[in-house]
Design a protein around this motif. Structure first.
Motif, PDB file in Angstrom:
ATOM      1  N   GLU B  38      58.204  64.814  20.996  1.00  0.00           N
ATOM      2  CA  GLU B  38      58.093  63.791  19.959  1.00  0.00           C
ATOM      3  C   GLU B  38      56.689  63.234  19.970  1.00  0.00           C
ATOM      4  OE1 GLU B  38      61.345  61.003  20.266  1.00  0.00           O
ATOM      5  OE2 GLU B  38      62.624  62.697  20.851  1.00  0.00           O
ATOM      6  N   ARG B  39      56.019  63.457  18.855  1.00  0.00           N
ATOM      7  CA  ARG B  39      54.619  63.126  18.736  1.00  0.00           C
ATOM      8  C   ARG B  39      54.316  61.669  19.086  1.00  0.00           C
ATOM      9  NH1 ARG B  39      50.146  65.235  15.372  1.00  0.00           N
ATOM     10  NH2 ARG B  39      48.645  63.531  15.494  1.00  0.00           N
ATOM     11  N   GLU B  40      55.187  60.777  18.565  1.00  0.00           N
ATOM     12  CA  GLU B  40      54.898  59.343  18.781  1.00  0.00           C
ATOM     13  C   GLU B  40      54.889  59.005  20.259  1.00  0.00           C
ATOM     14  OE1 GLU B  40      58.519  59.325  16.766  1.00  0.00           O
ATOM     15  OE2 GLU B  40      57.125  60.923  16.238  1.00  0.00           O
ATOM     16  N   LYS B  41      55.733  59.753  20.974  1.00  0.00           N
ATOM     17  CA  LYS B  41      55.805  59.443  22.395  1.00  0.00           C
ATOM     18  C   LYS B  41      54.683  60.113  23.175  1.00  0.00           C
ATOM     19  CE  LYS B  41      60.613  58.245  22.755  1.00  0.00           C
ATOM     20  NZ  LYS B  41      61.949  58.785  22.938  1.00  0.00           N
ATOM     21  N   LEU B  42      54.252  61.270  22.644  1.00  0.00           N
ATOM     22  CA  LEU B  42      53.214  62.032  23.350  1.00  0.00           C
ATOM     23  C   LEU B  42      51.842  61.385  23.171  1.00  0.00           C
ATOM     24  CD1 LEU B  42      52.634  64.689  24.912  1.00  0.00           C
ATOM     25  CD2 LEU B  42      52.146  65.751  22.716  1.00  0.00           C
ATOM     26  N   GLU B  43      51.656  60.895  21.942  1.00  0.00           N
ATOM     27  CA  GLU B  43      50.334  60.408  21.567  1.00  0.00           C
ATOM     28  C   GLU B  43      49.759  59.360  22.515  1.00  0.00           C
ATOM     29  OE1 GLU B  43      49.257  61.390  17.098  1.00  0.00           O
ATOM     30  OE2 GLU B  43      50.165  59.417  17.395  1.00  0.00           O
ATOM     31  N   PRO B  44      50.533  58.254  22.748  1.00  0.00           N
ATOM     32  CA  PRO B  44      49.922  57.211  23.575  1.00  0.00           C
ATOM     33  C   PRO B  44      49.539  57.704  24.956  1.00  0.00           C
ATOM     34  CG  PRO B  44      52.258  56.788  23.157  1.00  0.00           C
ATOM     35  CD  PRO B  44      51.858  57.917  22.286  1.00  0.00           C
ATOM     36  N   ARG B  45      50.232  58.781  25.405  1.00  0.00           N
ATOM     37  CA  ARG B  45      49.916  59.275  26.741  1.00  0.00           C
ATOM     38  C   ARG B  45      48.654  60.147  26.746  1.00  0.00           C
ATOM     39  NH1 ARG B  45      53.769  59.146  30.676  1.00  0.00           N
ATOM     40  NH2 ARG B  45      55.430  57.713  30.128  1.00  0.00           N
ATOM     41  N   ILE B  46      48.492  60.920  25.672  1.00  0.00           N
ATOM     42  CA  ILE B  46      47.367  61.872  25.653  1.00  0.00           C
ATOM     43  C   ILE B  46      46.093  61.247  25.107  1.00  0.00           C
ATOM     44  CG2 ILE B  46      46.547  63.949  24.489  1.00  0.00           C
ATOM     45  CD1 ILE B  46      49.103  65.249  25.150  1.00  0.00           C
ATOM     46  N   ALA B  47      46.282  60.296  24.179  1.00  0.00           N
ATOM     47  CA  ALA B  47      45.121  59.699  23.525  1.00  0.00           C
ATOM     48  C   ALA B  47      44.027  59.266  24.498  1.00  0.00           C
ATOM     49  CB  ALA B  47      45.567  58.550  22.635  1.00  0.00           C
ATOM     50  N   PRO B  48      44.390  58.505  25.550  1.00  0.00           N
ATOM     51  CA  PRO B  48      43.302  58.077  26.437  1.00  0.00           C
ATOM     52  C   PRO B  48      42.571  59.251  27.074  1.00  0.00           C
ATOM     53  CG  PRO B  48      45.463  57.218  27.160  1.00  0.00           C
ATOM     54  CD  PRO B  48      45.705  58.032  25.952  1.00  0.00           C
ATOM     55  N   ILE B  49      43.343  60.318  27.400  1.00  0.00           N
ATOM     56  CA  ILE B  49      42.691  61.482  28.022  1.00  0.00           C
ATOM     57  C   ILE B  49      41.729  62.122  27.041  1.00  0.00           C
ATOM     58  CG2 ILE B  49      43.079  63.729  29.114  1.00  0.00           C
ATOM     59  CD1 ILE B  49      45.965  62.730  29.679  1.00  0.00           C
ATOM     60  N   LEU B  50      42.227  62.264  25.793  1.00  0.00           N
ATOM     61  CA  LEU B  50      41.383  62.898  24.770  1.00  0.00           C
ATOM     62  C   LEU B  50      40.123  62.084  24.538  1.00  0.00           C
ATOM     63  CD1 LEU B  50      43.703  64.275  21.978  1.00  0.00           C
ATOM     64  CD2 LEU B  50      42.207  65.532  23.528  1.00  0.00           C
ATOM     65  N   SER B  51      40.312  60.766  24.421  1.00  0.00           N
ATOM     66  CA  SER B  51      39.128  59.969  24.113  1.00  0.00           C
ATOM     67  C   SER B  51      38.143  60.029  25.272  1.00  0.00           C
ATOM     68  CB  SER B  51      39.490  58.545  23.724  1.00  0.00           C
ATOM     69  OG  SER B  51      39.808  57.799  24.874  1.00  0.00           O
ATOM     70  N   ASP B  52      38.668  60.154  26.494  1.00  0.00           N
ATOM     71  CA  ASP B  52      37.767  60.352  27.621  1.00  0.00           C
ATOM     72  C   ASP B  52      36.965  61.632  27.443  1.00  0.00           C
ATOM     73  OD1 ASP B  52      38.435  58.105  28.868  1.00  0.00           O
ATOM     74  OD2 ASP B  52      39.550  59.017  30.547  1.00  0.00           O
ATOM     75  N   GLN B  53      37.690  62.678  26.982  1.00  0.00           N
ATOM     76  CA  GLN B  53      37.027  63.978  26.774  1.00  0.00           C
ATOM     77  C   GLN B  53      35.947  63.874  25.699  1.00  0.00           C
ATOM     78  OE1 GLN B  53      37.039  67.196  27.915  1.00  0.00           O
ATOM     79  NE2 GLN B  53      38.099  66.373  29.701  1.00  0.00           N
TER      80      GLN B  53
END
Ligand SMILES: Nc1nc2c(ncn2[C@@H]2O[C@H](COP(=O)(O)OP(=O)(O)OP(=O)(O)O)[C@@H](O)[C@H]2O)c(=O)[nH]1
Ligand SMILES: [Mg+2]
Lengths: 161, 280
Positions: B38-53
């Protein structure tokens, strides 16, 4: 109108200027006035309904003590290599001369022309042709005008291809 | 307790524990599965990692991709040298000119200062005029009569000498042939004196001056009559650079391969008429 640059090349005195005079002005002179450097003439010809503006560069033939800038040849769209049927020295090195020319202007139509055909009889001419390693495009006479027009037209046709 | 009972109990205990552990595990997998799918649930978890990248990439971009990009630009420039040079030529010309002009201005200011100390300005002007023209101020009318006039402008392809465009105040000469002969003269000068990177810049005869400006694929020849001053040449220079930059270099890409004669002639008229007092 389409414009094309054509260069006439060949040893001194073979009749380059005379061929152009005949083609452009329909006149001939026995007097030999060697060309200094280069002289440019032009003639508009109609090739199968297409008007073609031929800018003809009459380049002086090199002799041992005159050097002609190679850059005159640059950008030519076609060339006419003229030799004198009566002077073997003007066609002895024809293969290497043409190869040198092709280095300066690659991939353009080149006519190989034996001039002064009026001075020799049929038999002599055939002997010369048979002895040459290359096929001759036209046998011309700037004096009588024989084949002059058709030689330039043939080049014109090749230029439009 | 019999031995079998003990064994039974033991297995029960162990299995019970195992079942509990498995249930826990199953639940956990369920949650993870939901989080992943479920995208909504995945997003908040991955977003910080992506923005770090992203931040990392931004910081390291020149280091990571710089060499590859530089190489590809280099290649592109190498493959289309003519186009690049042609585009830069007028701009560079303008820059160099501006710099030199500035320097000359400074110099002449300094000279002016010195002169002002020695003469009054008016005296100086009269002195120069008398020296240069050998005439009195009143006779300057003669100079006006010799005002520079652009008679003809030719745009000519380098080497081949084919005419690309032209402007003529009065048509008299055969422009195709003039273009060819000018090119032949240029070739002759270049081959004879064979100095690399040096080109014929002016040809003078009697009242006429032919100014030649070279560009990689073509050159522009301007025939001027009258007395050609430095100021006039300067304006002409600007005009030519401007013309090349705005008109020739802005052609449609379709026309890129071949110059078409008369394509520029109209523009040439507009441009060069500006310099002609008498054509205004
Ligand atoms: N009989 C005869 N004489 C010719 C013919 N073509 C040229 N001549 C003569 O040959 C001489 C040289 O002719 P040109 O046309 O000046 O030769 P060219 O090749 O231009 O010579 P350069 O300019 O020195 O390289 C002149 O005296 C001409 O009259 C021809 O077809 N027949
Ligand atoms: Mg000649």
């Amino acid at each position: 109108m389409i414009s094309k640059k054509v260069v006439l090349i060949g040893k001194y005195g073979v009749g380059k200027t005379s061929l152009i005079q005949q083609f452009v002005h329909q006149r001939f002179s026995e007097k030999y006035l060697t060309t200094i450097g280069v002289k440019i003439d032009k003639k508009t010809v109609n090739i199968d309904g297409t008007e073609l503006n031929m800018l003809i560069w009459d380049i002086a033939g090199e002799s041992t003590n005159t050097k002609i800038p190679k850059s005159y040849h640059l950008g030519a769209h076609g060339a006419i290599y003229v030799f004198d049927l009566t002077r073997p020295s003007t066609y002895e090195n024809i293969v290497s001369e043409l190869n040198n020319l092709k280095k300066l202007i690659s991939n353009v139509p080149i006519q190989l022309v034996g001039n002064k055909s009026d001075l020799l009889d049929e038999k002599n001419i055939h002997q010369i042709i048979n002895s040459l390693p290359l096929e001759i495009s036209f046998l011309t006479s700037a004096k009588t005008g024989k084949n002059v027009e058709s030689m330039f037209s043939a080049l014109g046709k090749a230029l439009l291809k | 307790m019999r031995e079998s009972d003990t064994f039974k109990k033991l297995t029960q205990l162990i299995l019970e524990e195992e079942r509990e552990a498995r249930e826990k595990l199953e639940n956990r997998v369920e949650v993870i599965d939901q989080n992943l799918n479920e995208r909504e649930k995945l997003e908040p978890r991955i977003a910080p990692i992506l923005s770090d990248q992203v931040v990392y990439l931004q910081k390291k971009f020149p280091e990571l991709f710089g060499p590859a990009i530089t190489a590809s630009i280099k290649n592109q420039i190498k493959d289309s040298k003519d186009e690049v040079v042609e585009a830069l030529y007028p701009i560079m010309g303008k820059m160099v000119k501006k710099y030199i002009l500035k320097e000359i201005e400074l110099l002449s200011e300094r000279i002016d200062q010195k002169i002002e100390e020695a003469f009054s300005w008016d005296n100086w002007v009269n002195f120069v005029k008398a020296k240069v023209f050998g005439i009195k101020q009143g006779d300057m009318i003669l100079k006006d009569a010799m005002e520079p006039v652009i008679q003809e402008v030719f745009i000519i392809e380098q080497h081949s000498g084919m005419l690309i465009g032209s402007y003529s105040r009065v048509t008299s000469v055969d422009q195709d042939m003039v273009a060819g002969m000018l090119t032949a003269i240029k070739s002759f000068a270049k081959d004879t004196f064979s100095i690399e990177d040096q080109e014929l810049e002016t040809i003078e005869y009697e009242n006429y001056k032919i100014v030649i400006k070279n560009f990689p694929r073509f050159y522009i020849a301007v025939v001027i009559s009258g007395i050609v001053s430095k100021v006039f040449l300067n304006r002409l220079d600007d005009l030519i650079l401007d013309f090349v930059d705005k008109v020739i270099n802005q052609r449609s890409p379709k026309a890129e391969a071949d110059f078409i004669e008369e394509e520029f002639s109209e523009n040439l008229n507009d441009y060069f008429i500006k310099l002609n007092q008498y054509d205004k």
